[in-house]
Design a protein around this motif. Structure first.
Motif, PDB file in Angstrom:
ATOM      1  N   GLU A 107       0.876  -1.181   0.000  1.00  0.00           N
ATOM      2  CA  GLU A 107       0.000   0.000   0.000  1.00  0.00           C
ATOM      3  C   GLU A 107       0.920   1.239   0.000  1.00  0.00           C
ATOM      4  O   GLU A 107       2.130   1.102   0.226  1.00  0.00           O
ATOM      5  CB  GLU A 107      -1.016  -0.068   1.150  1.00  0.00           C
ATOM      6  CG  GLU A 107      -0.469  -0.298   2.531  1.00  0.00           C
ATOM      7  CD  GLU A 107       0.272   0.917   3.011  1.00  0.00           C
ATOM      8  OE1 GLU A 107      -0.216   2.033   2.782  1.00  0.00           O
ATOM      9  OE2 GLU A 107       1.360   0.744   3.609  1.00  0.00           O
TER      10      GLU A 107
ATOM     11  N   GLY B  81      -2.837  -6.997   1.927  1.00  0.00           N
ATOM     12  CA  GLY B  81      -3.580  -8.160   1.415  1.00  0.00           C
ATOM     13  C   GLY B  81      -3.100  -9.474   2.006  1.00  0.00           C
ATOM     14  O   GLY B  81      -3.241 -10.521   1.381  1.00  0.00           O
ATOM     15  N   ILE B  82      -2.542  -9.444   3.211  1.00  0.00           N
ATOM     16  CA  ILE B  82      -2.040 -10.695   3.808  1.00  0.00           C
ATOM     17  C   ILE B  82      -3.174 -11.450   4.504  1.00  0.00           C
ATOM     18  O   ILE B  82      -3.397 -12.631   4.268  1.00  0.00           O
ATOM     19  CB  ILE B  82      -0.924 -10.407   4.839  1.00  0.00           C
ATOM     20  CG1 ILE B  82       0.231  -9.675   4.168  1.00  0.00           C
ATOM     21  CG2 ILE B  82      -0.454 -11.714   5.484  1.00  0.00           C
ATOM     22  CD1 ILE B  82       1.270  -9.143   5.140  1.00  0.00           C
ATOM     23  N   SER B  83      -3.882 -10.757   5.384  1.00  0.00           N
ATOM     24  CA  SER B  83      -4.885 -11.445   6.193  1.00  0.00           C
ATOM     25  C   SER B  83      -6.277 -11.292   5.585  1.00  0.00           C
ATOM     26  O   SER B  83      -6.739 -10.169   5.364  1.00  0.00           O
ATOM     27  CB  SER B  83      -4.895 -10.859   7.610  1.00  0.00           C
ATOM     28  OG  SER B  83      -5.988 -11.382   8.332  1.00  0.00           O
TER      29      SER B  83
ATOM     30  N   HIS C  56      -2.984  -0.824  13.956  1.00  0.00           N
ATOM     31  CA  HIS C  56      -4.068  -0.918  12.966  1.00  0.00           C
ATOM     32  C   HIS C  56      -4.626  -2.338  12.839  1.00  0.00           C
ATOM     33  O   HIS C  56      -5.846  -2.540  12.902  1.00  0.00           O
ATOM     34  CB  HIS C  56      -3.583  -0.412  11.609  1.00  0.00           C
ATOM     35  CG  HIS C  56      -4.559  -0.637  10.499  1.00  0.00           C
ATOM     36  ND1 HIS C  56      -5.806  -0.056  10.488  1.00  0.00           N
ATOM     37  CD2 HIS C  56      -4.491  -1.402   9.364  1.00  0.00           C
ATOM     38  CE1 HIS C  56      -6.462  -0.443   9.391  1.00  0.00           C
ATOM     39  NE2 HIS C  56      -5.684  -1.259   8.707  1.00  0.00           N
TER      40      HIS C  56
ATOM     41  N   ASN D  72      -8.883  -6.334  13.445  1.00  0.00           N
ATOM     42  CA  ASN D  72      -9.230  -7.734  13.706  1.00  0.00           C
ATOM     43  C   ASN D  72      -8.520  -8.176  14.977  1.00  0.00           C
ATOM     44  O   ASN D  72      -7.411  -8.697  14.919  1.00  0.00           O
ATOM     45  CB  ASN D  72      -8.812  -8.616  12.519  1.00  0.00           C
ATOM     46  CG  ASN D  72      -9.119 -10.082  12.772  1.00  0.00           C
ATOM     47  OD1 ASN D  72      -9.830 -10.425  13.733  1.00  0.00           O
ATOM     48  ND2 ASN D  72      -8.606 -10.953  11.928  1.00  0.00           N
TER      49      ASN D  72
ATOM     50  N   ARG E 110      -8.700 -10.597  16.715  1.00  0.00           N
ATOM     51  CA  ARG E 110      -8.449 -12.046  16.764  1.00  0.00           C
ATOM     52  C   ARG E 110      -8.809 -12.650  18.121  1.00  0.00           C
ATOM     53  O   ARG E 110      -8.112 -13.529  18.622  1.00  0.00           O
ATOM     54  CB  ARG E 110      -6.989 -12.355  16.413  1.00  0.00           C
ATOM     55  CG  ARG E 110      -6.641 -11.937  15.005  1.00  0.00           C
ATOM     56  CD  ARG E 110      -5.205 -12.194  14.647  1.00  0.00           C
ATOM     57  NE  ARG E 110      -4.924 -11.630  13.323  1.00  0.00           N
ATOM     58  CZ  ARG E 110      -4.445 -12.298  12.297  1.00  0.00           C
ATOM     59  NH1 ARG E 110      -4.120 -13.547  12.414  1.00  0.00           N
ATOM     60  NH2 ARG E 110      -4.258 -11.690  11.133  1.00  0.00           N
TER      61      ARG E 110
ATOM     62  N   ARG F 286     -11.449  -7.970   2.211  1.00  0.00           N
ATOM     63  CA  ARG F 286     -10.932  -6.736   1.589  1.00  0.00           C
ATOM     64  C   ARG F 286     -10.559  -6.970   0.127  1.00  0.00           C
ATOM     65  O   ARG F 286      -9.978  -7.993  -0.212  1.00  0.00           O
ATOM     66  CB  ARG F 286      -9.714  -6.232   2.373  1.00  0.00           C
ATOM     67  CG  ARG F 286     -10.098  -5.697   3.752  1.00  0.00           C
ATOM     68  CD  ARG F 286      -8.880  -5.361   4.575  1.00  0.00           C
ATOM     69  NE  ARG F 286      -8.068  -6.532   4.797  1.00  0.00           N
ATOM     70  CZ  ARG F 286      -6.733  -6.547   4.770  1.00  0.00           C
ATOM     71  NH1 ARG F 286      -6.063  -5.423   4.525  1.00  0.00           N
ATOM     72  NH2 ARG F 286      -6.065  -7.651   4.999  1.00  0.00           N
TER      73      ARG F 286
ATOM     74  N   PHE G 135     -10.218   1.754  -0.982  1.00  0.00           N
ATOM     75  CA  PHE G 135     -10.562   0.688  -0.032  1.00  0.00           C
ATOM     76  C   PHE G 135     -11.886   0.064  -0.443  1.00  0.00           C
ATOM     77  O   PHE G 135     -12.874   0.772  -0.670  1.00  0.00           O
ATOM     78  CB  PHE G 135     -10.676   1.260   1.392  1.00  0.00           C
ATOM     79  CG  PHE G 135     -11.166   0.249   2.398  1.00  0.00           C
ATOM     80  CD1 PHE G 135     -10.277  -0.646   2.979  1.00  0.00           C
ATOM     81  CD2 PHE G 135     -12.504   0.166   2.748  1.00  0.00           C
ATOM     82  CE1 PHE G 135     -10.722  -1.603   3.889  1.00  0.00           C
ATOM     83  CE2 PHE G 135     -12.952  -0.779   3.659  1.00  0.00           C
ATOM     84  CZ  PHE G 135     -12.056  -1.662   4.232  1.00  0.00           C
TER      85      PHE G 135
ATOM     86  N   GLN H 116     -15.341  -0.090  11.627  1.00  0.00           N
ATOM     87  CA  GLN H 116     -14.886   1.285  11.394  1.00  0.00           C
ATOM     88  C   GLN H 116     -15.157   2.165  12.621  1.00  0.00           C
ATOM     89  O   GLN H 116     -14.311   2.960  13.023  1.00  0.00           O
ATOM     90  CB  GLN H 116     -15.634   1.831  10.154  1.00  0.00           C
ATOM     91  CG  GLN H 116     -15.388   3.290   9.836  1.00  0.00           C
ATOM     92  CD  GLN H 116     -14.022   3.558   9.234  1.00  0.00           C
ATOM     93  OE1 GLN H 116     -13.385   2.670   8.677  1.00  0.00           O
ATOM     94  NE2 GLN H 116     -13.552   4.789   9.346  1.00  0.00           N
TER      95      GLN H 116
END
Ligand code: HEM
Length: 502
Positions: free
Chosen positions: A180, A187-189, A335, A340, A342, A383, A411, A426
């Motif tokens: 980004e 775009g990993i998770s 962030h 998330n 988890r 995403r 986004f 958000q």
């Protein structure tokens, strides 16, 4: 609108989709694929000028489905509509009313929503390039192409659309090689979707954090994590005389306009790349290593994507924050920890049956306080964003280059319930300056730095230490400004044809 319980054991509809009964041919490909091979993309935001011609284009548009294709076609095309768009196309009001209230209101439709989403100050919809006032798009055409193939395809699609639509905005994208604009791998998770419908409809035994999500969290017409069907327009079959629509799984006597569709959140987020790196350099006193450490603390990952809570995580996504309840390894407000957390239905704690029982019954006060955030299984986002504009390197930023007017993230995320998923994440996690027991701070990347309720500041950032008081940054500048946005419905392909025949 209340969600409908699953009344019978899940019986997916028989269809062209294979063993599980999920009809991939009816689902737009974006739900299944990130389209990474399509390194070029453009997003056309359209407004209906002539409804009949607009409908004719939608009826015949070659929309790419979620069926896996080899070799890969040269391009992929997806179509989404806003609630204003449905009205402009002439869809009956009673059908439109079956969609969720957030979608009907629109992203910029009311000041209280704007405040909850953090769209205030410079991010106020009144300044948006698109999405506010009379600049709400009706349709989004998302076009993806293999390298070198986009321009010709775009010209063709724009020519086809010209009879029915005005072009409100053409949003280009830039392939930044998986990063980004701040320079972090993106775009990993992602949640893993239960395409095989193998997960029990409402899994009360799944207490630990897991990445597998019920399909109904992202596609309407399937049970979600509560074992319920998210409300959507279910029609008397007489409204669908041609039998275009699939039937509702939980009420087969109704035609299901929502099935295989999803809500698409689209926000244009401008990133002040130079401001970001210069601020971090100031905090770090010019020390490059410290600058990188602070940046990773804000994101929760290093620039190459290693999660700082567990740098040994092999696949970069196989971790939770269970062993770091105080945020010493990864700040609570980073962030990715906000977006998330988890956490799961069972608060984290020591292994063993007794400990588990105590936590299940809620007798462990410390575990309760750690579980103040809702379980993340109900708040996942898929995403699908793309970068845009001119990349600025860290060296250029530190050498004094101004951030170009155009750089940031388009986004996008998909979810079945805008309120419980995107808006919750958000508002309650990203923008809140009370997230997870914190105060005086919001998301270090995304916060608008506006004072919270009771005029509490939101421009700090704390990094707890094991051996002393928390490290603290103050007066963190705003790095991200919202410059456009809208809620779209990404219909199933049969539903799109139905809407086009309205
Ligand atoms: C310009 C704005 C943004 C930037 C620069 C940004 C950057 C990042 C980065 C670098 C990651 C880590 C890589 C990954 O796991 O894919 C990430 C993850 C994530 N972001 Fe953002 N993001 C932005 C906006 C948003 C927004 C608006 C949301 C949601 C409302 C969001 C939700 C998430 C989620 C859910 C994750 C995955 C967290 C996890 O599962 O560990 N991001 N973002």
């Amino acid at each position: 609108m209340a969600e409908t319980p699953v009344t019978a054991p899940l019986q997916p509809q028989k269809s062209a989709g294979g063993a599980s009964g999920v009809d991939s041919a009816d689902i737009q490909g974006l739900v299944r694929f990130g389209y990474k091979h399509y390194t070029e993309a453009v997003f056309l935001l359209l407004r209906v000028r002539e409804a009949r011609a607009a409908r004719a284009w939608l009826a015949g548009a070659s929309v790419t489905s979620a069926v896996e294709m080899k070799p890969l076609p040269d391009y992929a095309l997806q179509v989404a509509v806003t609630s204003d768009g449905l009205r402009a196309l002439g869809v009956s009001a009673d059908i439109i009313d079956g969609f969720s209230q957030e979608f009907l209101d629109g992203m910029a439709g009311d000041p209280s929503r704007a405040r909850r989403l953090g769209d205030e100050g410079p991010s106020d919809p009144k300044y948006w390039i698109w999405g506010g006032g009379d600049r709400v798009p009706h349709c989004a055409v998302l076009l993806y192409a293999l390298p070198g193939g986009l321009e010709a395809r775009r010209l063709a699609v724009e020519a086809q659309c010209a009879a029915g639509f005005d072009l409100l905005q053409r949003l280009g994208t830039t392939d930044m090689g998986g990063k980004e604009p701040f320079g972090f791998t993106d775009g990993i998770s992602q949640p893993l979707l239960d395409w095989d419908l193998a997960q029990p409809a409402s899994d009360r035994t799944q207490l630990e954090y897991a990445n597998l999500s019920c399909l109904g969290e992202f596609l309407l017409g399937y049970p979600n994590e509560y074992g319920l069907y998210t409300p959507r327009p279910l029609l008397d079959p007489s409204r669908d005389a041609q039998g275009v629509l699939p039937r509702a799984a939980e009420s087969p006597e109704r035609a299901d306009l929502g099935r295989n569709g999803s809500y698409l959140v689209f926000r244009q987020l401008r990133q002040d790349v130079s401001g970001f790196w210069r601020a971090l350099d100031r905090y770090a006193g010019g020390n490059a290593g410290e600058r990188d450490r602070l940046a990773a603390a804000m994101v929760g990952r290093t620039r190459t994507g290693q999660p700082i809570v567990d740098p040994s995580s092999v696949n970069l996504n196989d971790f939770t924050y269970g062993a770091d309840p105080e945020g010493i390894r990864c700040p609570l407000g980073a962030h990715i920890r906000r977006a998330n957390p988890r956490n799961a239905d069972l608060p984290a704690g020591a292994p063993g049956i007794l400990s588990r029982l105590i936590r299940t019954l809620g007798f462990d006060a410390s575990a309760r306080s750690r579980d103040l955030m809702s379980s993340t299984r109900y708040h996942r986002l898929l995403r699908r964003g793309r970068e845009y504009g001119t990349a600025v390197s860290i060296d250029q930023a530190l050498a004094g280059a101004a951030t170009p007017a155009e750089v940031g993230l388009h986004f996008m995320c998909l979810n079945a319930n805008l309120q419980r998923q995107f808006e919750f994440v958000q508002n309650a996690w990203i923008m809140s300056n009370r997230f997870n027991g914190l105060h005086d701070e919001s998301d270090p990347l995304l916060g608008n730095r506006m004072p919270g309720p009771g005029a509490t500041p939101s421009d700090g950032f704390s990094m707890p230490q094991s051996d002393g008081p928390a490290g603290r940054l103050t007066a963190v500048p705003q790095f991200v400004t919202v410059t456009g946005g809208a809620y779209f419905f990404l219909p199933g392909i049969r539903a799109l044809r139905f809407l086009a025949s309205a």
